[in-house]
Design a protein around this motif. Structure first.
Motif, PDB file in Angstrom:
ATOM      1  N   LYS A 118     -10.418   1.069   6.119  1.00 20.48           N
ATOM      2  CA  LYS A 118      -9.927   2.538   6.006  1.00 20.48           C
ATOM      3  C   LYS A 118     -10.546   2.885   4.543  1.00 20.48           C
TER       4      LYS A 118
ATOM      5  N   ASP B 177      -9.314  -1.065  -4.004  1.00 16.90           N
ATOM      6  CA  ASP B 177      -9.368   0.550  -4.017  1.00 16.90           C
ATOM      7  C   ASP B 177     -10.740   1.056  -3.089  1.00 16.90           C
ATOM      8  N   ASN B 178     -10.483   1.146  -1.887  1.00 18.73           N
ATOM      9  CA  ASN B 178     -11.427   1.693  -0.829  1.00 18.73           C
ATOM     10  C   ASN B 178     -12.346   2.695  -1.006  1.00 18.73           C
TER      11      ASN B 178
ATOM     12  N   TRP C 194      -9.805   5.777   2.663  1.00 19.22           N
ATOM     13  CA  TRP C 194      -9.088   6.383   1.872  1.00 19.22           C
ATOM     14  C   TRP C 194      -7.761   5.321   1.180  1.00 19.22           C
ATOM     15  N   LEU C 195      -7.801   4.080   1.778  1.00 17.90           N
ATOM     16  CA  LEU C 195      -6.632   3.212   1.102  1.00 17.90           C
ATOM     17  C   LEU C 195      -6.921   2.737  -0.021  1.00 17.90           C
TER      18      LEU C 195
ATOM     19  N   ASP D 228       0.106   3.608   1.567  1.00 18.50           N
ATOM     20  CA  ASP D 228      -0.394   4.473   2.683  1.00 18.50           C
ATOM     21  C   ASP D 228       0.475   4.040   4.063  1.00 18.50           C
TER      22      ASP D 228
ATOM     23  N   THR E  32      -8.376  11.120   6.473  1.00 15.25           N
ATOM     24  CA  THR E  32      -7.386   9.918   7.143  1.00 15.25           C
ATOM     25  C   THR E  32      -7.719  10.044   8.693  1.00 15.25           C
TER      26      THR E  32
ATOM     27  N   TRP F  12      -4.865  -0.628  -1.737  1.00 13.93           N
ATOM     28  CA  TRP F  12      -3.912  -1.444  -1.460  1.00 13.93           C
ATOM     29  C   TRP F  12      -4.027  -2.913  -2.067  1.00 13.93           C
TER      30      TRP F  12
ATOM     31  N   THR G 246       0.802  -1.046   0.026  1.00 12.90           N
ATOM     32  CA  THR G 246       0.074   0.081   0.033  1.00 12.90           C
ATOM     33  C   THR G 246       0.958   1.255   0.073  1.00 12.90           C
TER      34      THR G 246
ATOM     35  N   ALA H 252      -7.116  -2.780   7.253  1.00  5.48           N
ATOM     36  CA  ALA H 252      -6.999  -2.011   5.965  1.00  5.48           C
ATOM     37  C   ALA H 252      -8.446  -2.033   5.244  1.00  5.48           C
TER      38      ALA H 252
END
Length: 362
Positions: A204, A222-223, A206-207, A165, A269, A209, A163, A201
């Motif tokens: 969240k 793609d959250n 905005w994440l 992030d 975030t 990953w 990720t 994960a």
């Protein structure tokens, strides 16, 4: 998903869908309380009355997570709705039985559609709104929890997590510490349950990953995109609930509301409390089509909580031997109606919704 989505976004979307503030609060509170209702068992009253409640979540280090029946009664109906591989009733996806149990986004999940129909059918019951809020929790989690199953199975394993992030090395260390702690708790190897190996994960907003699952497949997530889709589809489900018709033609979020929600999902975030406050500020500033208003406070346990108002206790955990003072208002309390909704939802999912797909979960 966490407090910011299950409570704040659910409340905002409910208001934009057309629910009044009181109904929107019940729906949003119920949606979030699914993660906080960890007590189960019989409630005893001082007049001899009793009430059997159920739990809709287990904490990570809870022995019930390692009992398969407990998993089937909690994680499958409330957090990892099976997707049957996207196949309709009577058809099986390729692969073994686990492919039927893996959670899939509601855009490609006939089971989720049937769940919505079941909740709408209960809309005139005393616990109708509470059950619908519970259903909204499960519904949006089909996006957050996609690819995972609510049972102990190797498919839930997470390897090669990447990720932008969090530094991969740091995350790898956190995952290893988590597995070691879980192994010490169980006295053996840590079983892969749900998305435990991915930590938070999937929740969240905005994440972006990726990881390799227990089948050796590369999974890219793609959250922000998924959560924005979940909000729009949740609005459509809410509009159908208001119409009393699971097949009603509805529009979902307005383009302006959809854009505002998508933008905030990408930029917010911080921890879930900070993000919840940011959603509340946006609502108070009139940034959504429902107009400017205050986001009602959410109190999970303690003074002012639904449980406190119903039972008169501020305790977060029950010992099991408490005797509570009985009041006639208990039967109409939000806490009792929420637990009625939990029981109705779980029964329908396990006994009515899943069997036509060839899924016997409990």
């Amino acid at each position: 998903m966490q407090l910011d989505f299950h409570y704040a976004v659910t409340y905002i979307v409910a208001r934009c869908a057309g629910f009044d503030p009181g109904a929107a609060k019940i729906i949003a509170h119920s949606a979030q309380y699914v993660d906080d209702a960890t007590n189960s068992g019989t409630v005893h009253f001082d007049n001899g009355a009793m009430y059997e409640r159920t739990s809709s979540a287990h904490k990570t280090f809870d022995y019930r997570n390692f009992k398969e029946l407990a998993n089937h009664k909690v994680w499958i109906p409330f957090h990892f709705l099976p997707g049957n591989g996207g196949s309709p009733p009577g058809e099986d996806p390729d692969g073994s039985f686990i492919e039927k149990l893996v959670c899939r986004p509601a855009t490609d999940n006939h089971v989720a559609d049937d769940m919505i129909r079941s909740a709408i059918a209960d809309r005139h019951k005393a616990y109708g709104l509470h059950r619908f809020g519970i259903t909204m929790h499960v519904y949006v989690d089909t996006w957050a929890h996609q690819g995972f199953a609510g049972v102990n199975h190797p498919i839930n394993s997470v390897r090669e997590f990447t990720t932008g992030d969090i530094q991969n090395a740091d995350l790898r260390s956190r995952l290893d510490r988590f597995k070691d702690r879980l192994a010490r708790f169980t006295g053996g190897a840590a079983p892969p349950l749900g998305h435990g190996e991915a930590l938070s994960a999937p929740d969240k907003p905005w994440l972006v990953w990726s990881y390799v699952n227990g089948l050796g497949q590369l999974v890219e997530r793609d959250n922000p995109r998924d959560f924005a889709t979940a909000a729009h589809r949740m609005c459509m489900a809410m509009q159908r609930y208001l119409a009393g018709d699971a097949e009603a033609a509805v529009t979902g979020l307005t383009p302006e509301d959809a854009k505002q929600i998508a933008n905030m999902l990408e930029i917010l975030t911080g921890d879930q409390e900070e993000r919840t406050r940011a959603w509340g500020e946006a609502l108070a500033n009139g940034m959504f089509s429902c107009g400017a208003e205050a986001l009602p406070a959410y109190i999970a346990k303690g003074a002012g909580s639904w449980k406190h108002l119903a039972l008169g206790t501020e305790a977060e955990h029950d010992r099991g031997n408490e005797v509570f003072p009985y009041r006639p208002e208990f039967l109409r309390s939000d806490w009792k109606l929420f637990h009625d909704g939990l029981q109705a939802h779980r029964f329908d999912i396990l006994h009515d919704v899943l069997p036509p797909y060839g899924i016997c979960a409990a």
